[in-house]
Design a protein around this motif. Structure first.
Motif, PDB file in Angstrom:
ATOM      1  N   GLY A  21     120.560  61.312  11.272  1.00  0.00           N
ATOM      2  CA  GLY A  21     120.811  62.755  11.348  1.00  0.00           C
ATOM      3  C   GLY A  21     122.271  63.075  11.100  1.00  0.00           C
ATOM      4  N   THR A  22     123.166  62.266  11.632  1.00  0.00           N
ATOM      5  CA  THR A  22     124.599  62.464  11.435  1.00  0.00           C
ATOM      6  C   THR A  22     124.975  62.261   9.972  1.00  0.00           C
ATOM      7  OG1 THR A  22     124.972  61.654  13.672  1.00  0.00           O
ATOM      8  CG2 THR A  22     126.882  61.773  12.225  1.00  0.00           C
ATOM      9  N   ILE A  23     124.408  61.230   9.386  1.00  0.00           N
ATOM     10  CA  ILE A  23     124.678  60.959   7.969  1.00  0.00           C
ATOM     11  C   ILE A  23     124.186  62.128   7.119  1.00  0.00           C
ATOM     12  CG2 ILE A  23     124.086  59.480   6.018  1.00  0.00           C
ATOM     13  CD1 ILE A  23     124.006  57.157   7.998  1.00  0.00           C
ATOM     14  N   PHE A  24     122.990  62.633   7.420  1.00  0.00           N
ATOM     15  CA  PHE A  24     122.444  63.764   6.679  1.00  0.00           C
ATOM     16  C   PHE A  24     123.318  64.999   6.839  1.00  0.00           C
ATOM     17  CE2 PHE A  24     119.748  67.573   6.564  1.00  0.00           C
ATOM     18  CZ  PHE A  24     119.331  67.499   5.252  1.00  0.00           C
ATOM     19  N   LEU A  25     123.773  65.230   8.064  1.00  0.00           N
ATOM     20  CA  LEU A  25     124.621  66.389   8.326  1.00  0.00           C
ATOM     21  C   LEU A  25     125.947  66.277   7.578  1.00  0.00           C
ATOM     22  CD1 LEU A  25     124.882  69.032   9.887  1.00  0.00           C
ATOM     23  CD2 LEU A  25     125.916  67.735  11.748  1.00  0.00           C
ATOM     24  N   LEU A  26     126.566  65.110   7.582  1.00  0.00           N
ATOM     25  CA  LEU A  26     127.820  64.906   6.839  1.00  0.00           C
ATOM     26  C   LEU A  26     127.596  65.077   5.342  1.00  0.00           C
ATOM     27  CD1 LEU A  26     129.417  61.884   8.711  1.00  0.00           C
ATOM     28  CD2 LEU A  26     130.236  64.230   8.657  1.00  0.00           C
ATOM     29  N   LEU A  27     126.497  64.536   4.848  1.00  0.00           N
ATOM     30  CA  LEU A  27     126.179  64.665   3.434  1.00  0.00           C
ATOM     31  C   LEU A  27     125.966  66.132   3.069  1.00  0.00           C
ATOM     32  CD1 LEU A  27     125.584  63.188   0.795  1.00  0.00           C
ATOM     33  CD2 LEU A  27     123.198  63.070   1.499  1.00  0.00           C
ATOM     34  N   LEU A  28     125.288  66.865   3.920  1.00  0.00           N
ATOM     35  CA  LEU A  28     125.058  68.285   3.692  1.00  0.00           C
ATOM     36  C   LEU A  28     126.386  69.060   3.664  1.00  0.00           C
ATOM     37  CD1 LEU A  28     122.949  70.542   3.352  1.00  0.00           C
ATOM     38  CD2 LEU A  28     122.989  70.799   5.843  1.00  0.00           C
ATOM     39  N   VAL A  29     127.285  68.735   4.576  1.00  0.00           N
ATOM     40  CA  VAL A  29     128.598  69.394   4.607  1.00  0.00           C
ATOM     41  C   VAL A  29     129.364  69.116   3.321  1.00  0.00           C
ATOM     42  CG1 VAL A  29     130.856  69.364   5.738  1.00  0.00           C
ATOM     43  CG2 VAL A  29     128.782  69.492   7.115  1.00  0.00           C
ATOM     44  N   PHE A  30     129.335  67.860   2.860  1.00  0.00           N
ATOM     45  CA  PHE A  30     130.036  67.524   1.617  1.00  0.00           C
ATOM     46  C   PHE A  30     129.417  68.229   0.411  1.00  0.00           C
ATOM     47  CE2 PHE A  30     131.530  63.523   3.811  1.00  0.00           C
ATOM     48  CZ  PHE A  30     132.853  63.915   3.843  1.00  0.00           C
ATOM     49  N   VAL A  31     128.103  68.328   0.383  1.00  0.00           N
ATOM     50  CA  VAL A  31     127.439  69.004  -0.734  1.00  0.00           C
ATOM     51  C   VAL A  31     127.792  70.492  -0.741  1.00  0.00           C
ATOM     52  CG1 VAL A  31     125.184  69.737  -1.610  1.00  0.00           C
ATOM     53  CG2 VAL A  31     125.553  67.355  -0.976  1.00  0.00           C
ATOM     54  N   VAL A  32     127.764  71.118   0.414  1.00  0.00           N
ATOM     55  CA  VAL A  32     128.096  72.543   0.495  1.00  0.00           C
ATOM     56  C   VAL A  32     129.565  72.767   0.118  1.00  0.00           C
ATOM     57  CG1 VAL A  32     128.382  74.477   2.094  1.00  0.00           C
ATOM     58  CG2 VAL A  32     126.292  73.119   2.160  1.00  0.00           C
ATOM     59  N   ALA A  33     130.447  71.911   0.615  1.00  0.00           N
ATOM     60  CA  ALA A  33     131.873  72.046   0.281  1.00  0.00           C
ATOM     61  C   ALA A  33     132.097  71.829  -1.219  1.00  0.00           C
ATOM     62  CB  ALA A  33     132.709  71.072   1.097  1.00  0.00           C
ATOM     63  N   GLY A  34     131.436  70.831  -1.789  1.00  0.00           N
ATOM     64  CA  GLY A  34     131.574  70.569  -3.223  1.00  0.00           C
ATOM     65  C   GLY A  34     131.028  71.710  -4.053  1.00  0.00           C
ATOM     66  N   SER A  35     129.901  72.252  -3.642  1.00  0.00           N
ATOM     67  CA  SER A  35     129.316  73.375  -4.363  1.00  0.00           C
ATOM     68  C   SER A  35     130.236  74.597  -4.296  1.00  0.00           C
ATOM     69  CB  SER A  35     127.951  73.717  -3.766  1.00  0.00           C
ATOM     70  OG  SER A  35     127.420  74.864  -4.363  1.00  0.00           O
ATOM     71  N   SER A  36     130.792  74.846  -3.139  1.00  0.00           N
ATOM     72  CA  SER A  36     131.713  75.981  -2.995  1.00  0.00           C
ATOM     73  C   SER A  36     132.958  75.779  -3.853  1.00  0.00           C
ATOM     74  CB  SER A  36     132.119  76.146  -1.534  1.00  0.00           C
ATOM     75  OG  SER A  36     130.997  76.475  -0.747  1.00  0.00           O
ATOM     76  N   ALA A  37     133.464  74.569  -3.870  1.00  0.00           N
ATOM     77  CA  ALA A  37     134.649  74.278  -4.690  1.00  0.00           C
ATOM     78  C   ALA A  37     134.321  74.483  -6.173  1.00  0.00           C
ATOM     79  CB  ALA A  37     135.138  72.861  -4.439  1.00  0.00           C
ATOM     80  N   TRP A  38     133.139  74.065  -6.597  1.00  0.00           N
ATOM     81  CA  TRP A  38     132.729  74.238  -7.994  1.00  0.00           C
ATOM     82  C   TRP A  38     132.611  75.717  -8.341  1.00  0.00           C
ATOM     83  CZ3 TRP A  38     132.762  71.858 -12.351  1.00  0.00           C
ATOM     84  CH2 TRP A  38     131.986  72.311 -13.406  1.00  0.00           C
ATOM     85  N   GLN A  39     132.014  76.502  -7.459  1.00  0.00           N
ATOM     86  CA  GLN A  39     131.882  77.932  -7.698  1.00  0.00           C
ATOM     87  C   GLN A  39     133.258  78.598  -7.787  1.00  0.00           C
ATOM     88  OE1 GLN A  39     129.135  79.650  -8.404  1.00  0.00           O
ATOM     89  NE2 GLN A  39     127.957  77.759  -8.317  1.00  0.00           N
TER      90      GLN A  39
END
Length: 103
Positions: A21-39
């Protein structure tokens, strides 16, 4: 005096295990941050293109304004006003005779 012998217990270190669950949560945070940076990057590029386009339009409009100011200055000269009066209105100076072709 007797020395009491105490056993020194080693400190047990907990092994840090990352839960799924922690790994999934960290991965989700990185994906959201990366997506926001791309936008944000895409928005930045779009704004830069608009700035370039608007700068070019501004330069064109300034050139057009300058040519219009030159035309206004030319239109206000007495010789140009006289030329327009002769050509467009058919006016003549005192003592001149207007000769026009028959239509």
């Amino acid at each position: 005096m007797k020395k009491s012998q105490q056993k020194i217990k080693p400190i047990k270190r907990r092994k840090s295990h990352l839960r799924p669950g922690t790994i999934f949560l960290l991965l989700l945070v990185f994906v959201v941050a990366g997506s926001s940076a791309w936008q944000l990057w895409k928005l930045h590029v779009s704004v830069e293109q608009q700035i370039t386009q608007l700068t070019q339009e501004k330069e064109d409009l300034v050139k057009q304004e300058n040519s219009l100011h030159e035309e206004i200055a030319q239109l206000n000269t007495p010789s140009y006003i006289e030329q327009l009066a002769r050509e467009q209105l058919g006016l003549v100076k005192h003592g001149e005779i207007l000769i026009s072709p028959k239509n």
